[in-house]
Design a protein around this motif. Structure first.
Motif, PDB file in Angstrom:
ATOM      1  N   GLY A   1      46.200  49.082  31.906  1.00 45.64           N
ATOM      2  CA  GLY A   1      44.747  49.129  31.940  1.00 45.64           C
ATOM      3  C   GLY A   1      44.152  47.757  32.189  1.00 45.64           C
ATOM      4  N   TYR A   2      43.250  47.665  33.144  1.00 45.20           N
ATOM      5  CA  TYR A   2      42.486  46.435  33.349  1.00 45.20           C
ATOM      6  C   TYR A   2      41.142  46.780  33.952  1.00 45.20           C
ATOM      7  CZ  TYR A   2      44.756  46.520  38.061  1.00 45.20           C
ATOM      8  OH  TYR A   2      45.237  46.869  39.295  1.00 45.20           O
ATOM      9  N   SER A   3      40.259  45.780  33.988  1.00 49.70           N
ATOM     10  CA  SER A   3      38.876  46.045  34.367  1.00 49.70           C
ATOM     11  C   SER A   3      38.679  45.948  35.870  1.00 49.70           C
ATOM     12  CB  SER A   3      37.938  45.062  33.659  1.00 49.70           C
ATOM     13  OG  SER A   3      37.939  43.815  34.310  1.00 49.70           O
ATOM     14  N   PHE A   4      37.477  46.341  36.320  1.00 50.91           N
ATOM     15  CA  PHE A   4      37.096  46.259  37.727  1.00 50.91           C
ATOM     16  C   PHE A   4      36.749  44.833  38.138  1.00 50.91           C
ATOM     17  CE2 PHE A   4      35.664  50.354  35.989  1.00 50.91           C
ATOM     18  CZ  PHE A   4      36.335  51.241  36.814  1.00 50.91           C
TER      19      PHE A   4
ATOM     20  N   PHE B   1      42.254  40.410  40.956  1.00 56.08           N
ATOM     21  CA  PHE B   1      42.965  39.297  41.590  1.00 56.08           C
ATOM     22  C   PHE B   1      44.330  39.105  40.928  1.00 56.08           C
ATOM     23  CE2 PHE B   1      44.002  34.734  41.826  1.00 56.08           C
ATOM     24  CZ  PHE B   1      43.858  34.480  43.184  1.00 56.08           C
ATOM     25  N   ILE B   2      44.346  39.027  39.618  1.00 64.70           N
ATOM     26  CA  ILE B   2      45.589  38.758  38.895  1.00 64.70           C
ATOM     27  C   ILE B   2      46.601  39.897  39.066  1.00 64.70           C
ATOM     28  CG2 ILE B   2      46.599  38.568  36.574  1.00 64.70           C
ATOM     29  CD1 ILE B   2      44.105  36.940  35.774  1.00 64.70           C
ATOM     30  N   PHE B   3      46.137  41.145  39.012  1.00 68.15           N
ATOM     31  CA  PHE B   3      47.067  42.274  38.946  1.00 68.15           C
ATOM     32  C   PHE B   3      47.351  42.944  40.285  1.00 68.15           C
ATOM     33  CE2 PHE B   3      45.461  42.067  34.548  1.00 68.15           C
ATOM     34  CZ  PHE B   3      46.674  41.845  33.927  1.00 68.15           C
TER      35      PHE B   3
ATOM     36  N   GLN C   1      44.047  35.632  50.483  1.00 65.56           N
ATOM     37  CA  GLN C   1      43.329  36.582  51.337  1.00 65.56           C
ATOM     38  C   GLN C   1      43.854  38.014  51.194  1.00 65.56           C
ATOM     39  OE1 GLN C   1      40.510  35.795  52.970  1.00 65.56           O
ATOM     40  NE2 GLN C   1      40.838  33.812  51.972  1.00 65.56           N
ATOM     41  N   GLU C   2      45.126  38.147  50.835  1.00 66.25           N
ATOM     42  CA  GLU C   2      45.732  39.482  50.800  1.00 66.25           C
ATOM     43  C   GLU C   2      45.055  40.428  49.816  1.00 66.25           C
ATOM     44  OE1 GLU C   2      50.033  41.564  49.866  1.00 66.25           O
ATOM     45  OE2 GLU C   2      50.022  39.535  50.701  1.00 66.25           O
ATOM     46  N   PRO C   3      44.726  39.999  48.592  1.00 70.25           N
ATOM     47  CA  PRO C   3      44.100  40.952  47.656  1.00 70.25           C
ATOM     48  C   PRO C   3      42.599  41.143  47.843  1.00 70.25           C
ATOM     49  CG  PRO C   3      44.522  38.870  46.546  1.00 70.25           C
ATOM     50  CD  PRO C   3      45.060  38.725  47.937  1.00 70.25           C
ATOM     51  N   ARG C   4      41.988  40.475  48.821  1.00 70.49           N
ATOM     52  CA  ARG C   4      40.521  40.491  48.901  1.00 70.49           C
ATOM     53  C   ARG C   4      39.952  41.892  49.115  1.00 70.49           C
ATOM     54  NH1 ARG C   4      37.906  35.813  48.621  1.00 70.49           N
ATOM     55  NH2 ARG C   4      35.987  36.744  49.398  1.00 70.49           N
ATOM     56  N   GLY C   5      40.627  42.709  49.925  1.00 70.67           N
ATOM     57  CA  GLY C   5      40.132  44.070  50.144  1.00 70.67           C
ATOM     58  C   GLY C   5      40.148  44.885  48.862  1.00 70.67           C
TER      59      GLY C   5
ATOM     60  N   ALA D   1      36.797  46.181  46.940  1.00 66.93           N
ATOM     61  CA  ALA D   1      36.585  47.620  46.740  1.00 66.93           C
ATOM     62  C   ALA D   1      36.078  47.928  45.337  1.00 66.93           C
ATOM     63  CB  ALA D   1      37.884  48.374  46.993  1.00 66.93           C
ATOM     64  N   HIS D   2      36.389  47.070  44.375  1.00 66.09           N
ATOM     65  CA  HIS D   2      35.998  47.327  42.990  1.00 66.09           C
ATOM     66  C   HIS D   2      34.854  46.440  42.519  1.00 66.09           C
ATOM     67  CE1 HIS D   2      39.266  50.118  42.500  1.00 66.09           C
ATOM     68  NE2 HIS D   2      40.114  49.216  42.958  1.00 66.09           N
ATOM     69  N   ALA D   3      34.524  45.407  43.297  1.00 67.26           N
ATOM     70  CA  ALA D   3      33.443  44.489  42.919  1.00 67.26           C
ATOM     71  C   ALA D   3      32.127  44.993  43.503  1.00 67.26           C
ATOM     72  CB  ALA D   3      33.749  43.075  43.409  1.00 67.26           C
ATOM     73  N   LEU D   4      31.677  46.132  43.038  1.00 68.94           N
ATOM     74  CA  LEU D   4      30.491  46.774  43.600  1.00 68.94           C
ATOM     75  C   LEU D   4      29.248  45.957  43.300  1.00 68.94           C
ATOM     76  CD1 LEU D   4      31.291  50.474  42.601  1.00 68.94           C
ATOM     77  CD2 LEU D   4      31.844  49.276  44.724  1.00 68.94           C
TER      78      LEU D   4
END
Length: 279
Positions: free
Chosen positions: A11-14, A20-22, A213-217, A221-224
């Protein structure tokens, strides 16, 4: 809540610091003792779930961790701890004091509300999800709001002003960085598995640092309703060397937060160790 027999629900947050970390751990970019199954929720929901023991591995506020230490132990990697990262109290109009005022809080189990109780023990609070706090202050439904996460970058957009920075208060009082949140695993997991998960989280963060750059999408998607600039500022502030390993100074900070909360009667003492140890 359980996953498939060969996966570990995590479990982790949006929030951008968590995604980024996970990212690398969630998508199998780094080795892990078990593949993880992401469970994304706001942190106060994760806090409440930890009380129930629903997830074997979860992000949590340190305030909530102090109540579930019998069941969980914190990893040394993946947490949120640092300087200049503290929650803020914001108001619409300048106020001489918060006494007798109604303050919106993002949750009883948040570290933010624990700090508020340490600074102003007798305040009246009303609780709501963290992203509803600033609109409530703006609309005049409450006199002040306790804000966390990316809200520290955007409260001016709501016509609000800073009343107090609780992180600055903490640093001034203790000289230590402020502990906000940790990653927990169940204490009944084998010590070797606990440490392997700690190393997997650390590797996931190092992967994100090496391939930003790889995790940016995934993060996007979750940083609304968050601009790219705010998203990056969030990562830059909350993801720091303490996220890789809490370190000796970070341990002292967590111990001091626990000590002060015990003295204030907010939590009960526990003899259990705070962090996983290498086997």
């Amino acid at each position: 809540m359980t996953g498939a027999a060969d996966t570990l629900p995590l479990g982790y947050s949006f929030c951008p610091n968590d995604t980024f970390i996970f990212y690398a751990l969630t998508f199998g970019r780094v080795p892990s003792p078990l593949p993880v199954q992401e469970v994304l929720e706001d942190v106060e929901t994760l806090n409440a779930w930890a009380r129930e023991g629903r997830l074997p591995m979860t992000k949590i506020s340190y305030r909530a961790y102090f109540e579930v230490m019998d069941r969980y132990v914190a990893l040394r990697a993946g947490g949120a701890l640092g300087r200049g990262v503290g929650p803020l109290i914001v108001t619409k109009e300048a106020l001489p004091s918060l006494r007798g005022r109604l303050v919106a809080s993002p949750g009883a189990l948040t570290t933010a509300e624990m700090l508020l109780r340490l600074v102003e023990p007798g305040l009246q609070v009303v609780r709501m999800r963290y992203d509803e706090v600033m609109p409530a202050v703006q609309a005049g439904r409450v006199d002040a709001g306790l804000i966390i996460h990316e809200s520290r970058f955007t409260f001016h957009e709501y016509g609000l002003q800073k009343f107090i920075d609780l992180g600055a208060w903490w640093e001034g009082e203790t000289g230590l960085p402020l502990p906000l949140g940790a990653i927990l695993v169940r204490r009944d997991l084998a010590a070797s598995t606990q440490w392997a998960l700690n190393e997997a989280v650390g590797a996931s963060l190092e992967y994100a640092w090496a391939h930003p750059q790889e995790p940016r999408g995934y993060i996007r998607a979750h940083a609304l309703e968050m601009s790219d600039d705010v998203m990056q500022a969030h990562i830059d502030l909350y993801v720091n060397p303490f996220s890789r390993d809490v370190g000796e100074e970070g341990e002292r900070a967590v111990q001091e937060l626990r000590r002060r909360a015990e003295v204030a009667g907010l939590i009960s003492p526990s003899p259990l160790p705070l962090f996983v140890q290498a086997p």
